[in-house]
Design a protein around this motif. Structure first.
Motif, PDB file in Angstrom:
ATOM      1  N   LYS A  48       7.055   2.301  -8.985  1.00 15.56           N
ATOM      2  CA  LYS A  48       5.259   3.644  -8.129  1.00 15.56           C
ATOM      3  C   LYS A  48       5.858   4.247  -7.477  1.00 15.56           C
ATOM      4  CE  LYS A  48       2.101   0.345  -6.365  1.00 15.56           C
ATOM      5  NZ  LYS A  48       1.574   1.055  -5.235  1.00 15.56           N
ATOM      6  N   ALA A  49       5.673   5.361  -6.761  1.00 13.22           N
ATOM      7  CA  ALA A  49       6.067   6.470  -6.282  1.00 13.22           C
ATOM      8  C   ALA A  49       4.780   6.314  -5.309  1.00 13.22           C
ATOM      9  CB  ALA A  49       6.255   7.863  -6.136  1.00 13.22           C
ATOM     10  N   SER A  50       3.109   6.241  -5.756  1.00 11.99           N
ATOM     11  CA  SER A  50       2.003   6.358  -5.282  1.00 11.99           C
ATOM     12  C   SER A  50       0.828   5.817  -5.916  1.00 11.99           C
ATOM     13  CB  SER A  50       1.363   7.933  -5.360  1.00 11.99           C
ATOM     14  OG  SER A  50       1.037   8.292  -6.493  1.00 11.99           O
ATOM     15  N   THR A  51       0.086   5.471  -5.786  1.00 19.41           N
ATOM     16  CA  THR A  51      -1.244   4.907  -6.213  1.00 19.41           C
ATOM     17  C   THR A  51      -1.842   5.414  -7.816  1.00 19.41           C
ATOM     18  OG1 THR A  51      -3.494   5.652  -5.144  1.00 19.41           O
ATOM     19  CG2 THR A  51      -2.315   3.952  -4.240  1.00 19.41           C
ATOM     20  N   LYS A  52      -1.212   6.524  -7.989  1.00 16.90           N
ATOM     21  CA  LYS A  52      -0.675   7.329  -9.002  1.00 16.90           C
ATOM     22  C   LYS A  52      -0.365   7.266  -9.782  1.00 16.90           C
ATOM     23  CE  LYS A  52      -3.357  11.457  -6.159  1.00 16.90           C
ATOM     24  NZ  LYS A  52      -2.919  12.867  -5.877  1.00 16.90           N
ATOM     25  N   GLY A  53      -0.273   7.738 -11.074  1.00 16.90           N
ATOM     26  CA  GLY A  53      -0.071   7.736 -12.131  1.00 16.90           C
ATOM     27  C   GLY A  53      -0.350   6.306 -13.902  1.00 16.90           C
ATOM     28  N   ALA A  54       0.054   6.816 -14.683  1.00 16.50           N
ATOM     29  CA  ALA A  54       0.037   5.493 -15.735  1.00 16.50           C
ATOM     30  C   ALA A  54       1.111   5.873 -16.606  1.00 16.50           C
ATOM     31  CB  ALA A  54      -1.656   5.743 -16.287  1.00 16.50           C
ATOM     32  N   VAL A  55       1.145   4.580 -17.733  1.00 15.81           N
ATOM     33  CA  VAL A  55       1.903   4.952 -18.900  1.00 15.81           C
ATOM     34  C   VAL A  55       1.888   5.479 -20.097  1.00 15.81           C
ATOM     35  CG1 VAL A  55       3.596   2.838 -19.909  1.00 15.81           C
ATOM     36  CG2 VAL A  55       3.525   2.900 -17.715  1.00 15.81           C
ATOM     37  N   PRO A  71       2.051  -3.246  -8.619  1.00 14.39           N
ATOM     38  CA  PRO A  71       2.457  -2.789  -7.569  1.00 14.39           C
ATOM     39  C   PRO A  71       3.564  -3.003  -6.958  1.00 14.39           C
ATOM     40  CG  PRO A  71       1.031  -4.092  -7.203  1.00 14.39           C
ATOM     41  CD  PRO A  71       0.673  -4.123  -9.104  1.00 14.39           C
ATOM     42  N   ASN A  72       4.213  -4.272  -8.174  1.00 19.07           N
ATOM     43  CA  ASN A  72       5.781  -4.867  -7.840  1.00 19.07           C
ATOM     44  C   ASN A  72       6.485  -5.097  -8.523  1.00 19.07           C
ATOM     45  OD1 ASN A  72       4.794  -6.135  -4.816  1.00 19.07           O
ATOM     46  ND2 ASN A  72       3.371  -7.977  -5.922  1.00 19.07           N
ATOM     47  N   THR A  73       6.125  -4.031  -9.866  1.00 15.65           N
ATOM     48  CA  THR A  73       6.756  -3.759 -11.007  1.00 15.65           C
ATOM     49  C   THR A  73       8.204  -3.221 -10.808  1.00 15.65           C
ATOM     50  OG1 THR A  73       4.688  -4.671 -12.722  1.00 15.65           O
ATOM     51  CG2 THR A  73       7.008  -3.052 -12.927  1.00 15.65           C
ATOM     52  N   THR A  74       9.247  -3.101 -11.779  1.00 13.08           N
ATOM     53  CA  THR A  74      10.648  -2.236 -11.705  1.00 13.08           C
ATOM     54  C   THR A  74      10.175  -1.874 -12.407  1.00 13.08           C
ATOM     55  OG1 THR A  74      11.307  -3.891  -9.806  1.00 13.08           O
ATOM     56  CG2 THR A  74      13.237  -2.020 -11.457  1.00 13.08           C
ATOM     57  N   TRP A  75      10.123  -0.868 -12.981  1.00 14.75           N
ATOM     58  CA  TRP A  75      10.280  -0.191 -14.478  1.00 14.75           C
ATOM     59  C   TRP A  75      11.834   0.435 -14.473  1.00 14.75           C
ATOM     60  CZ3 TRP A  75       6.144  -0.418 -17.150  1.00 14.75           C
ATOM     61  CH2 TRP A  75       4.488  -1.534 -16.242  1.00 14.75           C
ATOM     62  N   LYS A 113      12.934   6.158  -7.859  1.00 20.03           N
ATOM     63  CA  LYS A 113      14.331   4.874  -8.024  1.00 20.03           C
ATOM     64  C   LYS A 113      14.156   4.546  -7.176  1.00 20.03           C
ATOM     65  CE  LYS A 113      17.567   7.707  -9.399  1.00 20.03           C
ATOM     66  NZ  LYS A 113      19.319   8.077  -9.688  1.00 20.03           N
ATOM     67  N   GLY A 114      14.557   3.446  -8.178  1.00 15.96           N
ATOM     68  CA  GLY A 114      15.102   1.431  -7.190  1.00 15.96           C
ATOM     69  C   GLY A 114      14.627   0.766  -7.267  1.00 15.96           C
ATOM     70  N   VAL A 115      14.664  -0.453  -7.136  1.00 19.32           N
ATOM     71  CA  VAL A 115      13.801  -1.529  -7.146  1.00 19.32           C
ATOM     72  C   VAL A 115      12.589  -2.195  -6.569  1.00 19.32           C
ATOM     73  CG1 VAL A 115      13.766  -4.086  -7.441  1.00 19.32           C
ATOM     74  CG2 VAL A 115      15.945  -2.735  -7.727  1.00 19.32           C
ATOM     75  N   ALA A 116      11.863  -2.032  -7.194  1.00 16.97           N
ATOM     76  CA  ALA A 116      10.486  -2.460  -6.479  1.00 16.97           C
ATOM     77  C   ALA A 116      10.521  -2.615  -5.416  1.00 16.97           C
ATOM     78  CB  ALA A 116       9.365  -2.431  -7.433  1.00 16.97           C
ATOM     79  N   PRO A 117      10.112  -2.823  -4.015  1.00 21.85           N
ATOM     80  CA  PRO A 117      10.074  -2.880  -2.983  1.00 21.85           C
ATOM     81  C   PRO A 117       8.868  -4.315  -3.173  1.00 21.85           C
ATOM     82  CG  PRO A 117       8.892  -1.625  -2.293  1.00 21.85           C
ATOM     83  CD  PRO A 117       9.213  -1.165  -3.334  1.00 21.85           C
ATOM     84  N   LYS A 135      17.037 -20.147   8.432  1.00 17.86           N
ATOM     85  CA  LYS A 135      16.603 -18.733   8.288  1.00 17.86           C
ATOM     86  C   LYS A 135      15.753 -18.126   7.269  1.00 17.86           C
ATOM     87  CE  LYS A 135      19.579 -15.170   6.706  1.00 17.86           C
ATOM     88  NZ  LYS A 135      20.493 -14.992   5.576  1.00 17.86           N
ATOM     89  N   VAL A 136      14.927 -17.370   7.951  1.00 18.78           N
ATOM     90  CA  VAL A 136      13.685 -16.754   7.449  1.00 18.78           C
ATOM     91  C   VAL A 136      14.232 -15.381   6.084  1.00 18.78           C
ATOM     92  CG1 VAL A 136      12.127 -15.010   7.647  1.00 18.78           C
ATOM     93  CG2 VAL A 136      12.658 -16.251   9.630  1.00 18.78           C
ATOM     94  N   LEU A 137      14.580 -16.095   4.875  1.00 23.85           N
ATOM     95  CA  LEU A 137      14.369 -14.954   4.197  1.00 23.85           C
ATOM     96  C   LEU A 137      13.532 -13.727   3.505  1.00 23.85           C
ATOM     97  CD1 LEU A 137      15.067 -18.229   2.215  1.00 23.85           C
ATOM     98  CD2 LEU A 137      17.277 -16.732   3.353  1.00 23.85           C
ATOM     99  N   TRP A 138      12.435 -13.848   3.829  1.00 21.94           N
ATOM    100  CA  TRP A 138      11.782 -13.209   4.255  1.00 21.94           C
ATOM    101  C   TRP A 138       9.809 -13.096   4.203  1.00 21.94           C
ATOM    102  CZ3 TRP A 138       5.834 -11.191   2.395  1.00 21.94           C
ATOM    103  CH2 TRP A 138       5.779 -10.468   2.010  1.00 21.94           C
ATOM    104  N   SER A 139       8.832 -11.919   5.069  1.00 24.48           N
ATOM    105  CA  SER A 139       8.173 -12.040   6.165  1.00 24.48           C
ATOM    106  C   SER A 139       7.046 -10.917   6.139  1.00 24.48           C
ATOM    107  CB  SER A 139       9.132 -12.523   7.237  1.00 24.48           C
ATOM    108  OG  SER A 139       9.314 -10.806   7.672  1.00 24.48           O
TER     109      SER A 139
END
Length: 390
Positions: A48-55, A71-75, A113-117, A135-139
């Motif tokens: 998703k590019a913004s908070t707007k939009g629907a399927v 919010p974290n979904t890759t389509w 475009k791209g996988v959802a962050p 090692k920190v993997l995600w933060s």
């Protein structure tokens, strides 16, 4: 009779008319969007590019999902379709989420475009750490100190383990629990859980009560024992030991003022407040490092931490870690076997989780001031494994 017949006939006619009108409206609505071009495309990831939009469905008559709910979904898009609506044309992508549970058409402007962050919606601070390498993997705000409530007990338990390992004291050593403030704390409906019905317990019993049940009075009694006594004066000495250990590990974002994670305004009632800040303030990264030291130096802690419940000196200690087997958020592949929950109004829900998925190093995750600590911990663990970060 004729009047009744006429009324029924009119009613029936109106019903038919209403049905026909509804059908005409639906048909007109469906007809208002129609395909003028369609082209297959190589499967491409979008988010998703913004908070707007629907399927929507292809005819655009039914909304299937709002993008803001994912919010974290890759389509994944597999077709590009041009729809005409009135005098306007627009390009839509035919998409499906990774799980395959939602599919439909989205106006291309609402997608990037791209996988959802990946992100955690509720946790104010979080970290994922490789326990084997640190090692920190995600933060997320990994170096920002926050109140940490009962996960403070991990430092207390480390120092208990250290004394048992480095001295003649053993797990069967007795700890004086006669102080009235600790007994009142154990009986509290808010801060209690493990009641001091006796004037002494073994180190192992109090260790299990503090780790599994998150007993506040057990943690303080253990701290005093580590410091060499059984009164609030030894509690102050123990807190100094906690801070000295943090300094030895070069934890620059960790400050302790209590052995159990309770805030000073609550401890004062029981005679255990000290000078300094109101709460233990530790960053997510430093919490993870404390957990790493505890697990790596004293791995047997996981044997106790993996108990869903345990009878300790006649009292049932309940483990609130809901990622353990049989619990609501359990996921077998994550193999979670610890470690510690925490909550106060000031700190919010805090959780340190750990597990070792087959073929991977051990993972430690921390979420601080969360609202859905188990859901977000599970999501963070899956993110790390799915992206082969560990």
């Amino acid at each position: 009779m004729k009047k009744l017949y006429l009324t029924l006939a009119l009613g029936f006619g109106l019903a038919i008319g209403a049905g026909a009108a509804t059908q005409a409206t639906s048909t007109a609505s469906a007809a208002s969007y129609h395909v003028v071009a369609s082209q297959s495309m190589t499967k491409t990831a979008y988010h998703k590019a913004s908070t707007k939009g629907a399927v929507y469905n292809l005819s655009h008559t039914r909304k299937l999902a709002s993008l803001k709910s994912y919010p974290n979904t890759t389509w994944y898009a597999t077709k590009k379709v041009t729809l005409k609506h009135g005098n306007s044309k627009a390009v839509y992508y035919k998409v499906k989420n990774g799980a395959g549970s939602v599919s439909g058409y989205v106006w291309h402007t609402y997608l990037a475009k791209g996988v959802a962050p990946f992100n955690l919606k509720y946790a104010r601070g979080a970290v994922a750490l490789n326990a084997d390498t640190n090692k920190v993997l995600w933060s997320k705000a990994a170096n920002t100190p926050r109140p940490i409530a009962s996960i403070s007990k991990l430092m207390t338990l480390y120092l208990v383990e250290k004394k048992v390992a480095d001295s003649s004291a053993g797990w069967n050593s007795t700890v004086n629990t006669s102080y009235s403030g600790l007994k009142r704390m154990g009986n509290s409906s808010v801060y209690g859980g493990f009641k001091f019905t006796k004037n002494s317990y073994t180190v192992k019993q109090l260790y299990q009560a503090a780790l599994i049940e998150s007993s506040n009075n057990a943690a303080i009694a253990l701290g005093q024992w580590v410091a060499g006594g059984a009164t609030p004066a030894y509690n102050k000495a123990f807190i100094k030991m906690m801070n000295n250990q943090a300094d030895e590990w070069h934890l620059g974002k960790a400050t302790f003022v209590s052995a159990n994670g309770m805030e000073q305004n609550a401890l004062r009632t029981y005679g255990y407040s000290v000078s300094g800040g109101n709460a233990n303030m530790v960053s997510p990264k430093d919490v993870a490092l404390i957990a790493s030291h505890l697990i790596n130096d004293y791995p047997a802690v996981l044997e106790d931490a993996s108990h869903a419940s345990l009878n300790v000196s006649g009292q049932l200690c309940y483990n609130y870690n809901n990622l353990l087997p049989g619990r609501k958020y359990y996921q077998a592949s994550l193999n979670v076997d610890g470690l510690k929950t925490g909550y106060t109004d000031l700190a919010g829900y805090c959780f340190v989780g750990t597990g070792k998925k087959a073929g991977h190093d051990r993972l430690i995750t921390v979420v601080l001031h969360d609202e859905n600590e188990f859901t977000e911990t599970r999501a963070l663990m899956n993110e790390v494994y799915n992206k082969d970060l560990i």
